[in-house]
Design an enzyme around this catalytic site. Sequence first.
Site, PDB file in Angstrom:
ATOM      1  N   GLY A  96       0.819  -1.216   0.000  1.00 47.90           N
ATOM      2  CA  GLY A  96       0.000   0.000   0.000  1.00 47.90           C
ATOM      3  C   GLY A  96       0.850   1.262   0.000  1.00 47.90           C
ATOM      4  O   GLY A  96       2.083   1.200   0.119  1.00 47.90           O
ATOM      5  N   ASP A  97       0.194   2.405  -0.203  1.00 44.02           N
ATOM      6  CA  ASP A  97       0.847   3.715  -0.185  1.00 44.02           C
ATOM      7  C   ASP A  97       1.939   3.860  -1.237  1.00 44.02           C
ATOM      8  O   ASP A  97       2.908   4.599  -1.047  1.00 44.02           O
ATOM      9  CB  ASP A  97       1.431   4.017   1.219  1.00 44.02           C
ATOM     10  CG  ASP A  97       0.370   3.955   2.290  1.00 44.02           C
ATOM     11  OD1 ASP A  97      -0.793   4.286   1.984  1.00 44.02           O
ATOM     12  OD2 ASP A  97       0.696   3.569   3.433  1.00 44.02           O
ATOM     13  N   LYS A 119      -0.732   5.498  -5.512  1.00 51.03           N
ATOM     14  CA  LYS A 119      -1.850   5.244  -6.451  1.00 51.03           C
ATOM     15  C   LYS A 119      -2.649   6.520  -6.729  1.00 51.03           C
ATOM     16  O   LYS A 119      -3.039   6.775  -7.866  1.00 51.03           O
ATOM     17  CB  LYS A 119      -2.774   4.152  -5.881  1.00 51.03           C
ATOM     18  CG  LYS A 119      -2.064   2.817  -5.687  1.00 51.03           C
ATOM     19  CD  LYS A 119      -2.930   1.804  -4.978  1.00 51.03           C
ATOM     20  CE  LYS A 119      -3.184   2.122  -3.521  1.00 51.03           C
ATOM     21  NZ  LYS A 119      -1.987   2.053  -2.650  1.00 51.03           N
ATOM     22  N   LYS A 137      -1.691   9.657  -6.741  1.00 45.45           N
ATOM     23  CA  LYS A 137      -0.987  10.526  -7.690  1.00 45.45           C
ATOM     24  C   LYS A 137      -1.099   9.968  -9.108  1.00 45.45           C
ATOM     25  O   LYS A 137      -1.380  10.709 -10.056  1.00 45.45           O
ATOM     26  CB  LYS A 137       0.494  10.678  -7.298  1.00 45.45           C
ATOM     27  CG  LYS A 137       1.260  11.300  -8.456  1.00 45.45           C
ATOM     28  CD  LYS A 137       2.702  11.636  -8.257  1.00 45.45           C
ATOM     29  CE  LYS A 137       3.255  12.017  -9.643  1.00 45.45           C
ATOM     30  NZ  LYS A 137       4.547  12.642  -9.634  1.00 45.45           N
ATOM     31  N   GLY A 162      -5.779   5.803   2.002  1.00 49.11           N
ATOM     32  CA  GLY A 162      -5.523   7.241   2.010  1.00 49.11           C
ATOM     33  C   GLY A 162      -4.718   7.535   0.763  1.00 49.11           C
ATOM     34  O   GLY A 162      -3.566   7.118   0.665  1.00 49.11           O
ATOM     35  N   HIS A 163      -5.334   8.173  -0.210  1.00 45.53           N
ATOM     36  CA  HIS A 163      -4.672   8.424  -1.489  1.00 45.53           C
ATOM     37  C   HIS A 163      -4.385   9.922  -1.616  1.00 45.53           C
ATOM     38  O   HIS A 163      -5.305  10.736  -1.641  1.00 45.53           O
ATOM     39  CB  HIS A 163      -5.551   7.934  -2.652  1.00 45.53           C
ATOM     40  CG  HIS A 163      -5.733   6.438  -2.646  1.00 45.53           C
ATOM     41  ND1 HIS A 163      -6.494   5.767  -3.561  1.00 45.53           N
ATOM     42  CD2 HIS A 163      -5.206   5.489  -1.832  1.00 45.53           C
ATOM     43  CE1 HIS A 163      -6.449   4.468  -3.303  1.00 45.53           C
ATOM     44  NE2 HIS A 163      -5.677   4.278  -2.257  1.00 45.53           N
ATOM     45  N   GLN A 202      -4.982  -0.187  -1.091  1.00 49.79           N
ATOM     46  CA  GLN A 202      -4.010  -1.064  -0.445  1.00 49.79           C
ATOM     47  C   GLN A 202      -2.987  -1.555  -1.475  1.00 49.79           C
ATOM     48  O   GLN A 202      -2.749  -0.859  -2.445  1.00 49.79           O
ATOM     49  CB  GLN A 202      -4.710  -2.252   0.258  1.00 49.79           C
ATOM     50  CG  GLN A 202      -5.485  -1.865   1.506  1.00 49.79           C
ATOM     51  CD  GLN A 202      -6.829  -1.216   1.218  1.00 49.79           C
ATOM     52  OE1 GLN A 202      -7.678  -1.792   0.555  1.00 49.79           O
ATOM     53  NE2 GLN A 202      -7.036  -0.016   1.712  1.00 49.79           N
ATOM     54  N   ARG A 254       5.571   4.987   8.784  1.00 52.31           N
ATOM     55  CA  ARG A 254       5.640   3.765   7.980  1.00 52.31           C
ATOM     56  C   ARG A 254       7.007   3.118   8.169  1.00 52.31           C
ATOM     57  O   ARG A 254       8.013   3.812   8.264  1.00 52.31           O
ATOM     58  CB  ARG A 254       5.440   4.103   6.506  1.00 52.31           C
ATOM     59  CG  ARG A 254       4.045   4.629   6.194  1.00 52.31           C
ATOM     60  CD  ARG A 254       3.937   5.063   4.733  1.00 52.31           C
ATOM     61  NE  ARG A 254       2.617   5.618   4.438  1.00 52.31           N
ATOM     62  CZ  ARG A 254       2.398   6.577   3.525  1.00 52.31           C
ATOM     63  NH1 ARG A 254       3.399   7.066   2.822  1.00 52.31           N
ATOM     64  NH2 ARG A 254       1.183   7.026   3.315  1.00 52.31           N
ATOM     65  N   ASP A 314      13.017   9.931  -6.286  1.00 54.22           N
ATOM     66  CA  ASP A 314      13.730  11.075  -5.704  1.00 54.22           C
ATOM     67  C   ASP A 314      14.126  10.862  -4.250  1.00 54.22           C
ATOM     68  O   ASP A 314      15.101  11.451  -3.777  1.00 54.22           O
ATOM     69  CB  ASP A 314      12.855  12.339  -5.812  1.00 54.22           C
ATOM     70  CG  ASP A 314      11.496  12.136  -5.150  1.00 54.22           C
ATOM     71  OD1 ASP A 314      10.720  11.291  -5.640  1.00 54.22           O
ATOM     72  OD2 ASP A 314      11.204  12.809  -4.137  1.00 54.22           O
TER      73      ASP A 314
HETATM   74  P1  GDP Z   1      -1.481   5.748  -2.128  1.00 60.15           P
HETATM   75  O1  GDP Z   1      -2.206   5.259  -0.930  1.00 60.15           O
HETATM   76  O2  GDP Z   1      -0.922   4.642  -2.954  1.00 60.15           O
HETATM   77  O3  GDP Z   1      -2.272   6.715  -2.955  1.00 60.15           O
HETATM   78  O4  GDP Z   1      -0.217   6.553  -1.571  1.00 60.15           O
HETATM   79  P2  GDP Z   1      -0.218   7.600  -0.344  1.00 60.15           P
HETATM   80  O5  GDP Z   1      -0.828   8.849  -0.800  1.00 60.15           O
HETATM   81  O6  GDP Z   1      -0.735   6.977   0.894  1.00 60.15           O
HETATM   82  O7  GDP Z   1       1.331   7.744  -0.096  1.00 60.15           O
HETATM   83  C1  GDP Z   1       2.198   8.181  -1.083  1.00 60.15           C
HETATM   84  C2  GDP Z   1       2.902   9.456  -0.570  1.00 60.15           C
HETATM   85  O8  GDP Z   1       4.009   9.733  -1.392  1.00 60.15           O
HETATM   86  C3  GDP Z   1       2.017  10.671  -0.654  1.00 60.15           C
HETATM   87  O9  GDP Z   1       2.336  11.556   0.392  1.00 60.15           O
HETATM   88  C4  GDP Z   1       2.393  11.268  -2.000  1.00 60.15           C
HETATM   89  O10 GDP Z   1       2.149  12.649  -2.068  1.00 60.15           O
HETATM   90  C5  GDP Z   1       3.855  10.981  -2.045  1.00 60.15           C
HETATM   91  N1  GDP Z   1       4.425  10.782  -3.380  1.00 60.15           N
HETATM   92  C6  GDP Z   1       3.851  10.220  -4.474  1.00 60.15           C
HETATM   93  N2  GDP Z   1       4.737  10.132  -5.474  1.00 60.15           N
HETATM   94  C7  GDP Z   1       5.887  10.651  -5.014  1.00 60.15           C
HETATM   95  C8  GDP Z   1       7.199  10.814  -5.577  1.00 60.15           C
HETATM   96  O11 GDP Z   1       7.486  10.436  -6.699  1.00 60.15           O
HETATM   97  N3  GDP Z   1       8.141  11.387  -4.773  1.00 60.15           N
HETATM   98  C9  GDP Z   1       7.881  11.797  -3.503  1.00 60.15           C
HETATM   99  N4  GDP Z   1       8.870  12.330  -2.792  1.00 60.15           N
HETATM  100  N5  GDP Z   1       6.665  11.641  -2.946  1.00 60.15           N
HETATM  101  C10 GDP Z   1       5.693  11.072  -3.685  1.00 60.15           C
HETATM  102  P1  IMO Z   2      -3.785   2.693   0.578  1.00 59.94           P
HETATM  103  O1  IMO Z   2      -4.928   2.511  -0.345  1.00 59.94           O
HETATM  104  C1  IMO Z   2      -1.154   0.958   3.606  1.00 59.94           C
HETATM  105  C2  IMO Z   2      -2.892  -1.976   6.325  1.00 59.94           C
HETATM  106  C3  IMO Z   2      -3.052  -1.578   7.772  1.00 59.94           C
HETATM  107  C4  IMO Z   2      -2.929  -2.935   8.440  1.00 59.94           C
HETATM  108  C5  IMO Z   2      -3.634  -3.859   7.457  1.00 59.94           C
HETATM  109  C6  IMO Z   2      -5.089  -4.132   7.786  1.00 59.94           C
HETATM  110  O2  IMO Z   2      -3.636   4.070   1.104  1.00 59.94           O
HETATM  111  O3  IMO Z   2      -2.526   2.147  -0.018  1.00 59.94           O
HETATM  112  P2  IMO Z   2      -7.345  -2.745   7.748  1.00 59.94           P
HETATM  113  O4  IMO Z   2      -7.664  -1.369   8.217  1.00 59.94           O
HETATM  114  O5  IMO Z   2      -7.564  -2.954   6.297  1.00 59.94           O
HETATM  115  O6  IMO Z   2      -7.979  -3.796   8.595  1.00 59.94           O
HETATM  116  O7  IMO Z   2      -5.764  -2.906   8.016  1.00 59.94           O
HETATM  117  O8  IMO Z   2      -3.560  -3.218   6.195  1.00 59.94           O
HETATM  118  N1  IMO Z   2      -3.527  -1.040   5.362  1.00 59.94           N
HETATM  119  C7  IMO Z   2      -2.844  -0.196   4.590  1.00 59.94           C
HETATM  120  N2  IMO Z   2      -1.531   0.056   4.521  1.00 59.94           N
HETATM  121  N3  IMO Z   2      -2.005   1.576   2.747  1.00 59.94           N
HETATM  122  C8  IMO Z   2      -3.321   1.306   2.787  1.00 59.94           C
HETATM  123  O9  IMO Z   2      -4.182   1.798   1.868  1.00 59.94           O
HETATM  124  C9  IMO Z   2      -3.804   0.410   3.754  1.00 59.94           C
HETATM  125  N4  IMO Z   2      -5.035  -0.047   4.079  1.00 59.94           N
HETATM  126  C10 IMO Z   2      -4.846  -0.943   5.054  1.00 59.94           C
HETATM  127  O10 IMO Z   2      -2.040  -0.702   8.169  1.00 59.94           O
HETATM  128  O11 IMO Z   2      -1.584  -3.322   8.504  1.00 59.94           O
HETATM  129 MG    MG Z   3      -2.212   5.502   1.154  1.00 58.20          MG
END
Ligand code: GDP
Ligand code: IMO
Ligand code: MG
Length: 421
Positions: free
Chosen positions: A13-14, A17, A19, A41-42, A223, A304, A332
Amino acid sequence: MKKVDVVLGLQWGDEGKGKVVDVLTPNYQVIARFQGGPNAGHSLHFEGKKYVLHTIPSGIFRPGTLNIIGNGVVIDPVILAEEIKKLEADGVDVQGKLQISKKAHLILPTHRIIDAASEASKGAGKIGSTLKGIGPTYMDKTGRNGLRVGDILSDHFTERYESLKAKHVEQLKAYDFEYDIAPYEKEWFAGIETLKRFSIIESEHEINRFIHEGKAILAEGAQGSMLDIDFGTYPFVTSSSTLCAGVCTGLGVAPNRIGDVFGIFKAYCTRVGSGPFPTELFDEDGEKMRRIGMEFGATTGRPRRCGWLDMVALKYAVMMNGVTQLIMMKADVLNDFPTLKVAVAYQVNGQQTTELPFETNDSIVPVYREFKGWQCDINDIRTYDEFPAELKTYIEFIEQETGVPVKIVSVGPDREATVLR
Ligand code: GDP
Ligand code: IMO
Ligand code: MG
């Protein structure tokens, strides 16, 4: 007839996606979430602002794009209503651009309480859930007890709500856990009223109509593959199908209507919550990744866990998803590392393997290959040719290992900090 393209995360996850969906949205008319819920959280950055979306698809900011919350998603009306309110305050036309599947399940206040009670009872063995009620809601879905968005239009909705709530109150007696339903419940019913303002649709019919009309549709995952209920690091996973297969069940898209699968990964790895993470770093390098990458949860704010890129897990995810194009994020963040490491195999009980073992526990010792870092600022680079040779070597190695081209490299959080190949 057009096929449905998919954006999904290949790690825990994170990956970025939000962006990527925002960057790709101008090529699509419809963006649809297919699983997960407000555990996601996107983040999106553009025009000097940052937004975080939890339930609403990341195409919501682009004019003329329809955004659908599919049947595979679980919805907390309180969180969705808050998201809507924030976006509307920023002038986004949410009502005109958002539709919600009748078949999406509702997260009840008591689902959140059960989540919290269950986690508390697990002590050190807890999953590290986001405590948004995800697990209990999907349990009620598969247990055939759940309430769906379409139910809010029924005259018997309150009755059905009370009946499920009563079941939950019974279940909660098994836990030594104090709770108060009332405050959240009030907001919850207010959220239900907000939902009623929106088009509540048979999204599977609409999406298939769009497919036949040749509309360009992008499915947005939440995720990551390693958190998938079947193939992730079970039991430290989420409760939905985060893989490409989830698009079929979470939107009603037949497998032969799946088009490109954009697999997103960070140039390193992160994980939030508990569970195995073979390449996790506990040293200054991990600390540096967290600091530079600002690796704190977009939903919970938790730090994280950070580590090197894991090729064993990445190849597994590429295989399970049928990834056709790779997108590498946060390159980066590694600007300042003299040496980079990539796990190319695992040592498990004295045996070397490149396949993800059944038990991904602490007995795994990663086998690393080292790469020279580029040690320069790549944040303002916008073409692949301008990339330092060391970064190209890193990318080309990933392409060789996975057999899939890296089509986009992200060099910063902003929409513009994107290198297309
Ligand atoms: P998602 O859940 O997959 O949408 O990702 P999140 O938003 O939870 O986490 C990604 C984090 O990395 C966010 O704070 C973005 O703004 C940041 N991010 C995305 N792409 C880049 C990148 O290429 N470089 C940096 N430094 N940050 C990035
Ligand atoms: P995005 O879409 C990162 C993790 C939680 C926990 C496990 C189970 O932003 O990438 P849950 O609340 O689903 O019962 O939690 O999954 N988790 C994530 N980790 N990004 C997420 O979503 C996540 N959604 C759940 O931290 O370990
Ligand atoms: Mg996220």
